[in-house]
Design a protein around this motif. Structure first.
Motif, PDB file in Angstrom:
ATOM      1  N   GLU A  71       8.081   6.766  93.489  1.00 24.62           N
ATOM      2  CA  GLU A  71       9.130   5.743  93.396  1.00 24.62           C
ATOM      3  C   GLU A  71       9.139   4.861  94.647  1.00 24.62           C
ATOM      4  O   GLU A  71       9.361   3.661  94.572  1.00 24.62           O
ATOM      5  CB  GLU A  71      10.494   6.425  93.247  1.00 24.62           C
ATOM      6  CG  GLU A  71      10.567   7.336  92.047  1.00 24.62           C
ATOM      7  CD  GLU A  71      11.561   6.860  91.025  1.00 24.62           C
ATOM      8  OE1 GLU A  71      12.476   6.123  91.408  1.00 24.62           O
ATOM      9  OE2 GLU A  71      11.399   7.210  89.846  1.00 24.62           O
ATOM     10  N   LEU A 107       9.322  17.519  92.798  1.00 24.89           N
ATOM     11  CA  LEU A 107      10.321  16.454  92.859  1.00 24.89           C
ATOM     12  C   LEU A 107       9.978  15.434  93.943  1.00 24.89           C
ATOM     13  O   LEU A 107      10.145  14.228  93.766  1.00 24.89           O
ATOM     14  CB  LEU A 107      11.702  17.065  93.137  1.00 24.89           C
ATOM     15  CG  LEU A 107      12.393  17.699  91.924  1.00 24.89           C
ATOM     16  CD1 LEU A 107      13.503  18.633  92.357  1.00 24.89           C
ATOM     17  CD2 LEU A 107      12.952  16.619  91.012  1.00 24.89           C
ATOM     18  N   LYS A 132      20.083   8.388  86.892  1.00 25.58           N
ATOM     19  CA  LYS A 132      19.610   9.752  86.605  1.00 25.58           C
ATOM     20  C   LYS A 132      18.195   9.735  86.040  1.00 25.58           C
ATOM     21  O   LYS A 132      17.823   8.836  85.299  1.00 25.58           O
ATOM     22  CB  LYS A 132      20.545  10.406  85.590  1.00 25.58           C
ATOM     23  CG  LYS A 132      20.168  11.831  85.233  1.00 25.58           C
ATOM     24  CD  LYS A 132      20.891  12.313  83.998  1.00 25.58           C
ATOM     25  CE  LYS A 132      20.273  11.748  82.745  1.00 25.58           C
ATOM     26  NZ  LYS A 132      20.824  12.308  81.507  1.00 25.58           N
ATOM     27  N   GLU A 133      17.455  10.738  86.428  1.00 29.31           N
ATOM     28  CA  GLU A 133      16.138  10.921  85.822  1.00 29.31           C
ATOM     29  C   GLU A 133      15.899  12.414  85.631  1.00 29.31           C
ATOM     30  O   GLU A 133      16.213  13.213  86.519  1.00 29.31           O
ATOM     31  CB  GLU A 133      15.066  10.316  86.728  1.00 29.31           C
ATOM     32  CG  GLU A 133      13.716  10.314  86.062  1.00 29.31           C
ATOM     33  CD  GLU A 133      12.724   9.387  86.733  1.00 29.31           C
ATOM     34  OE1 GLU A 133      13.119   8.631  87.640  1.00 29.31           O
ATOM     35  OE2 GLU A 133      11.550   9.442  86.356  1.00 29.31           O
ATOM     36  N   ILE A 161      17.556  13.153  90.692  1.00 25.13           N
ATOM     37  CA  ILE A 161      16.359  13.516  89.911  1.00 25.13           C
ATOM     38  C   ILE A 161      16.419  15.017  89.632  1.00 25.13           C
ATOM     39  O   ILE A 161      16.427  15.834  90.559  1.00 25.13           O
ATOM     40  CB  ILE A 161      15.060  13.177  90.660  1.00 25.13           C
ATOM     41  CG1 ILE A 161      15.071  11.710  91.108  1.00 25.13           C
ATOM     42  CG2 ILE A 161      13.857  13.447  89.777  1.00 25.13           C
ATOM     43  CD1 ILE A 161      13.866  11.294  91.917  1.00 25.13           C
ATOM     44  N   LYS A 179      20.583   8.079  93.438  1.00 27.07           N
ATOM     45  CA  LYS A 179      19.830   8.504  92.264  1.00 27.07           C
ATOM     46  C   LYS A 179      19.710  10.022  92.273  1.00 27.07           C
ATOM     47  O   LYS A 179      19.485  10.616  93.337  1.00 27.07           O
ATOM     48  CB  LYS A 179      18.440   7.868  92.322  1.00 27.07           C
ATOM     49  CG  LYS A 179      17.534   8.267  91.188  1.00 27.07           C
ATOM     50  CD  LYS A 179      16.284   7.426  91.152  1.00 27.07           C
ATOM     51  CE  LYS A 179      15.475   7.765  89.926  1.00 27.07           C
ATOM     52  NZ  LYS A 179      14.401   6.846  89.684  1.00 27.07           N
ATOM     53  N   LYS A 228       7.391  13.018  92.876  1.00 27.94           N
ATOM     54  CA  LYS A 228       7.974  11.993  92.011  1.00 27.94           C
ATOM     55  C   LYS A 228       8.661  10.922  92.873  1.00 27.94           C
ATOM     56  O   LYS A 228       8.508   9.718  92.642  1.00 27.94           O
ATOM     57  CB  LYS A 228       8.987  12.663  91.076  1.00 27.94           C
ATOM     58  CG  LYS A 228       9.853  11.726  90.283  1.00 27.94           C
ATOM     59  CD  LYS A 228       9.048  10.949  89.258  1.00 27.94           C
ATOM     60  CE  LYS A 228       9.913   9.879  88.596  1.00 27.94           C
ATOM     61  NZ  LYS A 228       9.118   8.951  87.819  1.00 27.94           N
TER      62      LYS A 228
END
Lengths: 146, 571
Positions: free
Chosen positions: B417, B410, B381-382, B356, B354, B413
């Motif tokens: 998750e 980041l 993707k974010e 970010i 992933k 975040k």
């Protein structure tokens, strides 16, 4: 202003009046400041490391390539250009050298296959970044009409 | 739709303002309505009033932060009342030292608004048509005095004398004798007794621009008229004494410099500048020097040329791994660099995982579009967007560790998750100013897995100083020597990779992240627990050096990839 020039072999020594800090004020003193070198060919000073193939090709085209090794910066006045390859100098030295060349209108060439100093892009008459062969590179330098 | 309203802060002379219009043009292209915050001296200058006409929505002498979505303030050339705001926002706010920085004034203004040289698209300057017509059968040389009409700073009157060149009358006569047409512009008695078409003290700035544009060459000390010539496309021969050419030379047109060597020059804005009573740097320039340089220059004017050849790394078979990687990337402006980064990332065969992104309050609206458009089949993707926390954008370089704040954001975040059940093996911290070699992540993982059995390795960095150094602006010395040397930033060396295991071990819990100055990936804690950094030689990435400063940190483990040449990469 008085300017005295003395000679010794191929080198000329210049005496200049200069200002030197003394306490809170300045004193005018006369010092032997610089050496003027005498060159005959189209001299290009380079900083960093150039591959042998580039040195050889430059030589064939008649450029007198000399490595600038942090000697008296005024020697750059006798060159037709300053070529910066992979730099091996500290920040202050680097900026002093680049600023000096820029102040005297000496064309500065940036050549590196790696990265580029984006904030100093305006300094360079020619910048070549990435993969390029020796012949192509020197053709670009030749086209500068040094 | 109504345009976004932004404020710019500026206070300086005519030449500086024309340079400043380079940044204003970029802002206009971004669709902003611009308000100028300045002081009353700005409008007292007819020249500045004339040149700034039509650019600004409003010109004010007061500042209300609530009126603007953003305010751009440079570290130089601002009214005194705005300095308080700047210092309040950033205690490290300081004036720029042109002598050491080597930065062109245009670059400084572009930096202020978060643009780069790639965004530069000329100045905003429209000449007004005059009746002057140059002789088509002759080369027309325009001579300008150092003093230019309507300079608004009073102190310039005395300082101008230090740029004064007393040989214009002789030069004009010699040029006419040699068959050139001579035009005279500027003000003051410096041009008394000159021969030629006389426009001394007769033209406005924009009319002067028209006259200069019709000539073949401008000869002048470094002054506003040389910048006008740059704006209208006339080559310039600069008569340089005390001025810093590196800071204010023309950038659109070919130019050459006449300067006689004296060790105290250039001295502009240094202590000797104020004390100098006999500017020998100017009086040393003789007419003969100018003529020789002029003939040489007219034969072969030299323009700038930039060639970029993308670096092509040798092709390799694609490596495979079943590890899951999280890529954390913080972006702040530099559109062109980000574009290269994203292309390179796609081609570098990154393992599944992933990515970010954090759009860290970029002033450039194209950054968000670029991030939104990016996609890869094997990578989720974010995109996070950080609002403009500070409406006033001070010169970004002097902000205190913006990159660290961004990466902490980041990581927060990511921690959220993880709480939701997200799993990963490695986390990679990347600044988007690199180009990666193929399989770079696979190699780092493989090296780490092999060496961490014997050594206590905390993080792996694919970058070392067999590259050109970072773009360090006088903040710290650069460490650089033979291949195998290293330089680390804030205890780490972006980009770098940490395994999930180490990250959890060091942090215990993600909730401990704060906004301290040095807790990016808690790298200092990793080192304090006896872990070392693994540095690959040669580098697996090429570095552009768009961001950041460097500091010496702990002693790393250095390994050579040559040793691993015999790898069966598909193993």
């Amino acid at each position: 202003m008085s300017l005295f020039v003395s000679k010794s072999g191929d080198e000329e020594y210049i005496r200049q009046r200069n200002l030197r800090r003394k306490g809170i004020g300045f004193n005018e003193i006369e010092i032997e400041t610089r050496i003027r070198y005498v060159f005959s060919q189209l001299v290009i000073f380079y900083i960093g490391n150039l591959e042998q193939s580039f040195l050889d090709q430059g030589d064939i085209l008649g450029f007198d390539l000399r490595k600038y090794e942090h000697q008296d910066v005024s020697i750059l006045l006798h060159g037709s250009a300053l070529l910066l390859s992979d730099l091996d100098m500290k920040f202050k030295q680097r900026m002093e050298t680049i600023n000096f060349a820029a102040c005297y209108g000496i064309p500065i060439i940036w050549f590196s296959r790696k990265s580029i100093p984006h904030r100093y892009m305006w300094r360079f008459k020619l910048s070549v970044v990435g993969d390029i062969d020796a012949k192509e590179f020197w053709r670009e330098v030749w086209n500068l009409n040094l | 739709m109504e345009s976004e309203s932004v404020a710019v802060v500026f206070m300086n002379g005519l030449g500086n303002f024309i340079f400043f219009t380079a940044a204003l043009k970029v802002l206009k292209q971004r669709g902003y309505d611009i308000t100028l915050i300045t002081n009353d001296k700005f409008l007292s200058s007819p020249a500045l009033r004339e040149v700034s006409k039509g650019i600004f929505k409003e010109i004010t002498f007061e500042y209300d932060p609530n009126e603007y979505s953003q305010t751009f303030i440079g570290s130089w050339g601002i009214p005194a009342f705005m300095k308080d705001y700047a210092i309040h926002l950033n205690p490290r706010f300081s004036t720029i030292n042109w002598t050491n920085s080597g930065i062109h004034e245009v670059q400084h203004y572009l930096d202020t608004i978060g643009a780069s040289w790639e965004d530069y698209d000329g100045y905003i300057f429209d000449p007004i048509e005059t009746s002057f017509q140059a002789d088509p059968y002759k080369t027309t040389i325009v001579l300008s005095s150092c003093a230019v009409k309507n300079i608004f700073l009073k102190l310039n009157a005395g300082d101008k004398l230090k740029k004064r060149w007393n040989y214009f009358p002789e030069l004009s006569r010699q040029l006419i004798d040699l068959g050139y047409e001579v035009v005279l512009i500027g003000i003051s008695d410096e041009m008394d007794n000159c021969e030629g078409i006389n426009f001394i003290d007769k033209l406005s700035v924009r009319e002067t621009g028209d006259v200069i544009s019709k000539c073949d060459l401008l000869i002048a000390p470094s002054t506003a008229n040389t910048i006008v010539a740059d704006a209208v496309g006339t080559p310039v021969l600069l008569l340089e004494g005390p001025m810093q050419t590196a800071r204010a030379h023309p950038i659109n047109v070919p130019f050459s410099v006449v300067r006689n060597y004296i060790s105290c020059a250039p001295c502009f804005q240094k202590a000797t500048w104020k004390l100098c009573k006999d500017p020998v740097c100017m009086s040393n320039i003789k007419v003969g020097d100018v003529l020789i340089k002029m003939h040489k220059f007219l034969q072969k004017p030299m323009s700038s040329k930039h060639i970029y050849r993308p670096i092509i790394f040798p092709e390799e078979s694609l490596m495979k791994t079943d590890k899951k990687v999280v890529y954390l990337t913080s972006c702040f402006n530099r559109y062109h660099i980000l574009k290269t980064f994203l292309t390179s990332f796609e081609k570098s065969n990154p393992p599944d995982g992933k990515i970010i992104f954090l759009n860290d309050a970029s002033q450039d609206p194209r950054i968000q579009d670029l991030l939104d458009d990016f996609s890869m089949p094997n990578i989720e993707k974010e995109v996070l967007v950080r609002d403009k926390l500070e409406k006033m954008q001070t010169f970004s370089e002097y902000k205190v560790n913006p990159s660290i704040h961004a990466f902490n954001h980041l990581l927060k975040k990511l921690s959220a998750e993880v709480v939701d059940g997200f799993f990963f093996d490695y986390v990679l911290f990347i600044d988007p100013d690199i180009v990666m070699k193929i399989n770079w992540v696979h190699k780092m993982i493989k090296l780490y897995e092999e060496l961490s059995l014997e050594l206590k390795i905390g993080m792996v960095t694919p970058f070392n100083t067999d590259h050109l150094e970072y773009d360090v602006d006088g903040v710290s010395e650069t460490l650089r020597s033979e291949v195998g040397s290293y330089r680390l930033r804030e205890g780490s060396n972006l980009p770098y990779m940490i395994s999930c295991e180490i990250l959890m071990k060091v942090h215990k819990t993600f909730s401990l992240f704060g906004h301290k100055s040095m807790d990016i990936g808690k790298s200092e804690e990793i080192f304090s627990q006896g872990y070392q950094t693994l540095v690959t030689v040669p580098s697996l990435v090429e570095h552009y050096g768009a961001y950041g400063n460097t500091f010496l940190a702990t002693k790393p483990v250095i390994t050579s990839l040559d040793y691993y040449e015999g790898w069966n990469i598909n193993e």
